[in-house]
Design a protein around this motif. Structure first.
Motif, PDB file in Angstrom:
ATOM      1  N   ILE A 164       2.570   1.627   3.683  1.00 15.72           N
ATOM      2  CA  ILE A 164       3.678   0.797   3.200  1.00 15.72           C
ATOM      3  C   ILE A 164       3.247  -0.028   1.996  1.00 15.72           C
ATOM      4  O   ILE A 164       3.940  -0.069   0.970  1.00 15.72           O
ATOM      5  N   LEU A 165       2.102  -0.688   2.086  1.00 14.91           N
ATOM      6  CA  LEU A 165       1.626  -1.507   0.971  1.00 14.91           C
ATOM      7  C   LEU A 165       1.326  -0.652  -0.260  1.00 14.91           C
ATOM      8  O   LEU A 165       1.614  -1.053  -1.391  1.00 14.91           O
ATOM      9  N   SER A 166       0.759   0.533  -0.050  1.00 12.88           N
ATOM     10  CA  SER A 166       0.439   1.427  -1.165  1.00 12.88           C
ATOM     11  C   SER A 166       1.702   1.920  -1.862  1.00 12.88           C
ATOM     12  O   SER A 166       1.784   1.955  -3.097  1.00 12.88           O
ATOM     13  N   GLU A 167       2.714   2.302  -1.063  1.00 12.22           N
ATOM     14  CA  GLU A 167       3.964   2.820  -1.624  1.00 12.22           C
ATOM     15  C   GLU A 167       4.757   1.723  -2.330  1.00 12.22           C
ATOM     16  O   GLU A 167       5.414   1.977  -3.342  1.00 12.22           O
ATOM     17  N   MET A 168       4.716   0.516  -1.806  1.00 10.05           N
ATOM     18  CA  MET A 168       5.379  -0.598  -2.484  1.00 10.05           C
ATOM     19  C   MET A 168       4.811  -0.772  -3.886  1.00 10.05           C
ATOM     20  O   MET A 168       5.552  -0.984  -4.848  1.00 10.05           O
ATOM     21  N   GLU A 169       3.491  -0.667  -3.991  1.00  8.39           N
ATOM     22  CA  GLU A 169       2.839  -0.821  -5.293  1.00  8.39           C
ATOM     23  C   GLU A 169       3.108   0.368  -6.201  1.00  8.39           C
ATOM     24  O   GLU A 169       3.472   0.207  -7.373  1.00  8.39           O
ATOM     25  N   LEU A 170       2.954   1.576  -5.666  1.00  7.34           N
ATOM     26  CA  LEU A 170       3.044   2.780  -6.483  1.00  7.34           C
ATOM     27  C   LEU A 170       4.456   3.022  -7.004  1.00  7.34           C
ATOM     28  O   LEU A 170       4.661   3.366  -8.171  1.00  7.34           O
ATOM     29  N   ASN A 171       5.457   2.830  -6.127  1.00  9.60           N
ATOM     30  CA  ASN A 171       6.836   3.175  -6.484  1.00  9.60           C
ATOM     31  C   ASN A 171       7.733   1.968  -6.712  1.00  9.60           C
ATOM     32  O   ASN A 171       8.946   2.125  -6.920  1.00  9.60           O
ATOM     33  N   GLU A 172       7.137   0.761  -6.643  1.00 10.92           N
ATOM     34  CA  GLU A 172       7.888  -0.481  -6.868  1.00 10.92           C
ATOM     35  C   GLU A 172       9.144  -0.546  -6.001  1.00 10.92           C
ATOM     36  O   GLU A 172      10.258  -0.770  -6.480  1.00 10.92           O
ATOM     37  N   ILE A 235       3.341  -8.025  -4.421  1.00 10.60           N
ATOM     38  CA  ILE A 235       2.554  -6.886  -4.899  1.00 10.60           C
ATOM     39  C   ILE A 235       2.374  -6.974  -6.420  1.00 10.60           C
ATOM     40  O   ILE A 235       1.268  -6.782  -6.946  1.00 10.60           O
ATOM     41  N   LYS A 236       3.477  -7.275  -7.123  1.00  8.92           N
ATOM     42  CA  LYS A 236       3.424  -7.333  -8.592  1.00  8.92           C
ATOM     43  C   LYS A 236       2.578  -8.495  -9.079  1.00  8.92           C
ATOM     44  O   LYS A 236       1.749  -8.346  -9.989  1.00  8.92           O
ATOM     45  N   TYR A 237       2.794  -9.677  -8.502  1.00 12.94           N
ATOM     46  CA  TYR A 237       2.017 -10.841  -8.919  1.00 12.94           C
ATOM     47  C   TYR A 237       0.520 -10.588  -8.725  1.00 12.94           C
ATOM     48  O   TYR A 237      -0.301 -10.879  -9.608  1.00 12.94           O
ATOM     49  N   GLY A 242      -5.063  -8.936 -10.835  1.00 15.20           N
ATOM     50  CA  GLY A 242      -6.238  -8.085 -10.647  1.00 15.20           C
ATOM     51  C   GLY A 242      -6.572  -7.780  -9.204  1.00 15.20           C
ATOM     52  O   GLY A 242      -7.711  -7.425  -8.885  1.00 15.20           O
ATOM     53  N   TYR A 243      -5.552  -7.861  -8.308  1.00 16.76           N
ATOM     54  CA  TYR A 243      -5.793  -7.657  -6.882  1.00 16.76           C
ATOM     55  C   TYR A 243      -4.806  -6.652  -6.281  1.00 16.76           C
ATOM     56  O   TYR A 243      -3.732  -6.395  -6.834  1.00 16.76           O
ATOM     57  N   LYS A 244      -5.197  -6.107  -5.130  1.00 13.73           N
ATOM     58  CA  LYS A 244      -4.295  -5.362  -4.265  1.00 13.73           C
ATOM     59  C   LYS A 244      -4.261  -6.046  -2.907  1.00 13.73           C
ATOM     60  O   LYS A 244      -5.236  -6.685  -2.496  1.00 13.73           O
ATOM     61  N   ILE A 245      -3.138  -5.907  -2.225  1.00 17.08           N
ATOM     62  CA  ILE A 245      -2.993  -6.500  -0.887  1.00 17.08           C
ATOM     63  C   ILE A 245      -3.294  -5.435   0.156  1.00 17.08           C
ATOM     64  O   ILE A 245      -2.711  -4.341   0.126  1.00 17.08           O
ATOM     65  N   LYS A 246      -4.187  -5.745   1.073  1.00 15.81           N
ATOM     66  CA  LYS A 246      -4.547  -4.826   2.151  1.00 15.81           C
ATOM     67  C   LYS A 246      -4.575  -5.582   3.478  1.00 15.81           C
ATOM     68  O   LYS A 246      -5.055  -6.726   3.543  1.00 15.81           O
TER      69      LYS A 246
END
Length: 431
Positions: A164-172, A235-237, A242-246
């Motif tokens: 879910i977190l990866s897809e939110m970032e990848l596909n906005e 996710i965008k902020y 320079g970070y990703k949320i995991k």
């Protein structure tokens, strides 16, 4: 060669794959072992499966398999920490059968008790598949790093949350939209709370702590935060910064200034620098990083769920049983495992990410600044995104290093502020 006789309870994706591999024969089976399937149990006897079960004894009551003289080892793949799964596991060991399970909830709750029975009776008991699917992380800690003192174990332990977190970032896409997509693809259950609220990762973190340190906290006393409140804006902020949320399961031991050991254990979303190994583990993959005294930092990644990867871990346990491997289930005598172990509040100072939704009016920012000053918190960076249509604003704050205790106290005051619309989102920054 005396055959190893297996009984499998639960023929879902994993159980069916294990049975299939046993019947067709896997890589070393024909050369080294004679392994036979002598019993199966499932909710439906006549369900169409990719294995021919006609000549395999079927047990309507899985617990009754433990009384069969034709079965050496029980493989429990039913799931759940109570009910028939619990009864089956305790009955298997009490009836002098070996036990293999993928049941993380059961091991987190009753693993020590089951290990005690196994050791008292010199029985095989293993649960490699209970954590991170096909990744042999328990074997790594228990055997590969056996001479090391382990100080920290950190893992991306739930594929659904990571997807879910990866897809939110990848596909906005927003959280709710990605969750529906994950359910359609079979990555998330109809009721996804177990995964997205961190419970699944908590069970696995407890098991990893048991192997790494011999300390197993009670899940009800564990700090657990899921990912429901993570937005696309978060996710965008974080990406801009320079970070990703995991979502991480984290446990560690350290010594304070008085040389007193402290134990920290939690499940929560963290901000991880983009150049850090764990941040690049995407989709449904899992990863675990272990800090050890001799081998240093060791990270292992791979498929954390699914029929084939999880069956791989179950079959590895069966091979260990066939090899008559001398196994202490948690890598130490069960008498040394401490159940319901109390966790400490993090004493290490972290930088924190905060997002607040507020009414865009004078005085709100001044009140926030006052709360920060009163709790000895300083701001490293600040972003304000105003929405002129509804006269609200989104405030994003990165703090300098601070104690979690002081930040939690500040958040209590912030929640009471007139003008704060919803609970702040607060995420620790991994270092």
């Amino acid at each position: 060669m005396k055959p190893i006789k297996i009984g499998i309870a639960g023929l879902g994706n994993v159980g069916e794959e294990v049975a299939y591999q046993l019947i067709k024969g896997f890589r070393v089976q024909n050369d080294q072992f004679k392994i036979e399937l002598h019993g199966i149990s499932a909710k439906s006897k006549d369900k169409k499966r990719k294995i021919d079960t006609e000549n395999i004894p079927f047990f309507d009551d899985p617990v009754s398999m433990t009384n069969s003289p034709d079965i050496d080892v029980i493989v429990e793949l039913i799931g759940g920490d109570e009910g028939v799964a619990k009864d089956l596991c305790f009955s298997a060991l009490n009836n002098k059968k070996g036990l293999i399970t993928a049941n993380k909830a059961l091991i987190a709750k009753y693993g020590k008790e089951l290990a005690e029975i196994a050791e008292d009776n010199n029985l095989f008991f293993s649960f490699e598949a209970s954590v991170a699917g096909g990744i042999p992380i328990l074997k790594l800690i228990r055997e590969g790093l056996i001479v090391n003192d382990i100080t920290k174990v950190t893992g991306i332990l739930n594929g659904t949350a990571n997807y879910i977190l990866s897809e939110m970032e990848l596909n906005e896409k927003d959280f709710d939209e990605v969750l529906v997509d994950a359910q359609k693809k079979g990555y998330a259950e109809a009721d996804p709370s177990f995964d997205i609220d961190g419970i699944d990762a908590a069970h696995k973190t407890i098991i990893l702590s048991g192997l790494a340190y011999g300390k197993m906290p009670d899940i009800n006393n564990l700090s657990i935060k899921g990912i429901r409140n993570i937005t696309l804006n978060d996710i965008k902020y974080c990406s801009e910064l320079g970070y990703k949320i995991k979502l991480l399961g984290n446990s560690e031991v350290s010594f304070n200034k008085s040389s007193k050991e402290e134990f920290f254990c939690s499940v929560e979303p963290w901000l991880i620098p983009k150049n850090y190994g764990l941040s690049n583990v995407s989709g449904v993959l899992n990863a675990v990083q272990v800090q050890s005294s001799l081998a240093g930092n060791v990270m292992i990644t791979g498929a954390g769920a699914g029929g084939e990867p999880t069956a791989s871990a179950v079959l590895a346990d069966i091979v260990d049983f066939a090899n008559r491997t001398k196994l202490l289930s948690f890598g130490r005598n069960s008498s040394k495992i401490k159940n319901n172990y109390k966790t400490n509040t993090y004493t290490e100072k972290f930088r924190f990410y905060l997002r607040l939704n507020v009414i865009d009016k004078s005085g709100v920012l001044a009140s926030l600044t006052s709360i920060f000053r009163d709790h000895e918190l300083s701001i490293e960076s600040f972003i304000q995104k105003s929405n002129h249509e509804d006269k609200t604003a989104e405030l994003v704050i990165i703090t300098h290093e601070a104690s979690k205790l002081m930040l939690d106290k500040a958040l209590l005051s912030i929640n009471k502020l007139d003008g704060v619309i919803s609970d702040p989102v607060c995420l620790s920054i991994y270092s």
